[in-house]
Structures are given as structure tokens and as C-alpha cells.
Design a protein around this motif. Sequence first.
Motif, PDB file in Angstrom:
ATOM      1  N   HIS A  19      36.469  46.384  43.310  1.00 12.86           N
ATOM      2  CA  HIS A  19      37.198  45.405  44.122  1.00 12.86           C
ATOM      3  C   HIS A  19      38.558  45.075  43.515  1.00 12.86           C
ATOM      4  O   HIS A  19      39.539  44.862  44.240  1.00 12.86           O
ATOM      5  N   ASP A  75      40.786  45.987  46.732  1.00 11.12           N
ATOM      6  CA  ASP A  75      40.861  44.978  47.794  1.00 11.12           C
ATOM      7  C   ASP A  75      42.294  44.522  48.096  1.00 11.12           C
ATOM      8  O   ASP A  75      42.671  44.343  49.258  1.00 11.12           O
ATOM      9  N   SER A 129      39.445  43.379  54.415  1.00  7.50           N
ATOM     10  CA  SER A 129      40.494  43.714  53.451  1.00  7.50           C
ATOM     11  C   SER A 129      41.708  44.336  54.130  1.00  7.50           C
ATOM     12  O   SER A 129      42.848  44.125  53.703  1.00  7.50           O
TER      13      SER A 129
END
Length: 520
Positions: free
Chosen positions: A288, A292, A79
Motif C-alpha cells: 500500500h 496507493d 485509489s
Amino acid sequence: MAAYDEKYGNPTTAYAEEPVASMSAGRYFATRLPTLKPPMHRVANPFTLLRMLNKQQWLFFLIGFLGWTWDAFDFFTVSLTTTPLATTFGVSVTDVTWGITLVLMFRSVGSVLFGIAADRYGRRWPFIVNMVLFIVLELATGFCNTYQQFLAVRALYGVAMGGLYGNAAATALEDCPEPARGIISGMLQQGYAFGYLLATVFSRALVGTTSHTWRPLYWFGACPPILLIVFRLCLPETQAYIERSAVRHATGHLTGTFIAEGKVALKKHWILLSYLVLLMAGFNFMSHGSQDLYPTMLQNEYGFSANEVTITQVVANLGAMSGGTVIGYCSSIFGRRFSIIFISIIGGALLYPYTFVGSDSVIAAAYFEQFCVQGAWGVIPIHLMELSPGSFRTFVVGTAYQLGNLVSSASSTIESTIGERFPLTPLKDGSKVTPRYNYGLVICIFMGCVYAYVIALTFLGPENLGHSFRVAADHDFEEAAGHDAVARVLHTDERVHRDTDSSDDGHAVEKGRAQGTEVV
């Protein structure tokens, strides 16, 4: 514990939902609102609770925390290096995010394989195998030369990473004193935020500072698991697993008993297991979806420098670590479901400043948004443990979490793809033109939907606050292993405890006589 129960009460007896299996569907849904009422348990201050853990329980917590920390570190390396990876492999950032998606997709395979192994053979060796695979595959990532190699290695890495979460939760929480479970759960879950924090710091220190660009971060990531292997080798199995294993040995048919336990668990709890997967899908979308693509948003949309992104991410993860610990502790007072719903509502209210403030002031919003996201997550390890069938805690906790990951695996890809449909004015630097996209708008809308989903599913779900992890409280295990085998082991344990207590009393009497005092 007896003194604690006398002063604060015992949550196990003070709060208990009617068993779900004995309810009709109508009765179950009719109880969702009344059971959401906070039980308002009297709980000792955090320091008193932490002192309840003995040395071995602290070591179990520490190995679980560190393992989960490095799992998160290794995941977030991609990421945090999407742009240099895209440059090296000659692909777009969206293509690189498929490396994240593949890891999330294949983690469910690892959770099944390693979860069953840990429930059958113990927590230690599956954990060690996990760490060995971490070392090999993290090094392999650092030596990838093509995009296809990168995707293949990250897919294999997903299998290795998938086996760790359930093992870490079971190791850290199985033997934990019941009153301290909430705060220990919150602290354990923050290994994820701590891993993200470490990944952010080491990414800034190692990425782009040498001619190897992003590769040193992955090479470094292969080193700490060596220390964790040595640490785990020095620790025994948890007492909860040893007790359960003793019953299986008492039956004389270890594998047959284990299979019987699986049949009972699947027959009685398949609806619950399906619910946990759906719940974990929402929670994984929440983490996420909020994290992310956030560094990319700060750089691409708002023009943050690498240093500014690092500072914002560090502050956000400090908020996450604080939130998980605080809300985990509070869940022992207000209940697991109420705590999750309350902090999710607050997190939803903070989405606008989290995604639409383009100045340094976004640091405050980042801190409190991640306080809420990981605050809700802080309740999850113990919530899943208390709901899971006792014989398959590692498998159920890990697989529910990782299947939820599978469902949410395309989070960053979805956000990135949709974001590219909302272009902003490109950034021009001489002849170089950098496209910009409105990632903040996409993250805000996406997360609003996720929060609504998590709140609704948590409201509809069950809770088993204070559930005992002992074999004596596991009626499913007794059905599978047989009453006689369970009774023999429990009788032996009671006799050993009595002999130990008598021995301790004898030593105390002798010591008292030597000191001229009498023990009553």
C-alpha cells in the motif's frame, strides 16, 4: 511424483528446520543465520512443474486467482478515483483516503468470520457468500450521494473483502503438488497485481467518460462476481478439506472436535500467529505504501496526464506479475526467507528512481520496483500456508493477512497527510490554483523504513519449506481428533487407493490382451 523425486529429490526431506516448539529462545535465535543459507534444491523448469497439476487442481487455482483478482480490483477502484470522489462529495483527497483506511480496518473482521466458516464448513459456500456481498456493496458504492454514505458502505465492503484471501489461498494451494507450490503461489498472488491492472484500465475507460463520472466503474465491478459464483458452484471441496472433514465425522463430534483443534492450535502456536500478523503488517505497508498514493504523486507532483498515469500503472503491474511468478518459483530453490530478503534489498535500492524521476523514464523504475514488491509477495501465500496449523489454514492465512492490513490501514492517509507538509509551487491555470505536494519524498522515506522492517522480521522468523498438508503429517490434528479417528480415515483412504490401483491394473491387463500386448 515418484519419478520427479527420483530425478530432483524431495524438498520435504531435503530441507527441514528443527521444530520451533522444541527449541529454547536462545537456540532459536542462534539458528536464524545458519538456516538462511539457501538449500539450493534442484527444481524442474516451470513448464514441467505446471504440467504436474491435474484438471481439478488447475480449476481450484483458477477460481482462487480470479476471486483474489476481483478483490484487488474492487479495492483499487477507490485509489484510482480519489480526485473525482473528492469533487463529488466536496471533501479533500485525504478525506477520501479514509474510505481506503476503513476497508483495510474492517477486513480483519471478515477474515475471522469467513475464515472460521471456511475451516469448519468448507471453502465453497463462504466464497459464494463473499461474492454475493461484493455485488451488493459495489453497487451500493456506485449509488452513494454523500460522504457519510460512502464511508459506511466501504466499511461494510471491508468485511466482505476480508474473508476472501485465506479462502483463495487454501483453495488454490491445498491440493497443489508440493514441487509446484512455489510457482503456483507466485502466480496466485499476482491476482492482486492483475486486479490492479484491470482497475487501472477500466478506470481510464469508464471514469469521466459519461455524465456519471466515477460511478460506472463501481457498477461494472458488481458484474464479474456473478460469473465467479457460477464457477465455484461447479467445483467440489478440496481433497485436503474432505480428508480433514472425514476425520471430524469419524469422531462423531464435529463441532467439539473443531473447537478442540482451535484450542490445540492456540496453545501451541500463539507466538507464531502473533509473528505472522507482524510480518503481514510489514508486507501490507510495503504494497500500500508503494501503490496507493503513487497515481496521485504522478499527477500532482510531476504533472502526468491521465493517459501517462495509466501507462505507467499498467507497466508497473506487468512488473509486479512477472516478479511474483519468478520469485515464487525461485523460493523453492533458495528458500522462502532468503528469497524475500534478497528481493526486498533490491527493491530498497530502486526507491530513489521510483519516486524522484519525473519524466517518462520513471516507467522503467516503476516496472522493477513493483517486480520487487510483488516478488516478495509472491512467496507469501505458500509461506503462510506452510507455517499455519493445518486445521485453521484459511483462518490463519486470512486473519494474519487482514490484521496486517489493519495495522497498515492508514498507509495512504499517513503519506498524504505528511506529504501536505511539504508543499511545492502551486499549479496555476488561469484563476484556478492547484496545490502541489512532495509526495515522492514521503513515499521514498516511508518505503525505506518498511523494507528495513520486512527484512529484519523475515530474518528472525521461521520457515517450513515443503511441509505436507496431509492429515497424516498433522500431529496437532491427531492430538485434537484422536489417533483412532485419524487412523480409521487414513486406513480407509489407503484401501480405496489400493482398490483403485488394482482396478486400473485390471483394465490395463484387459486392454493389453485386446491389443495383443502384456502389461508387466
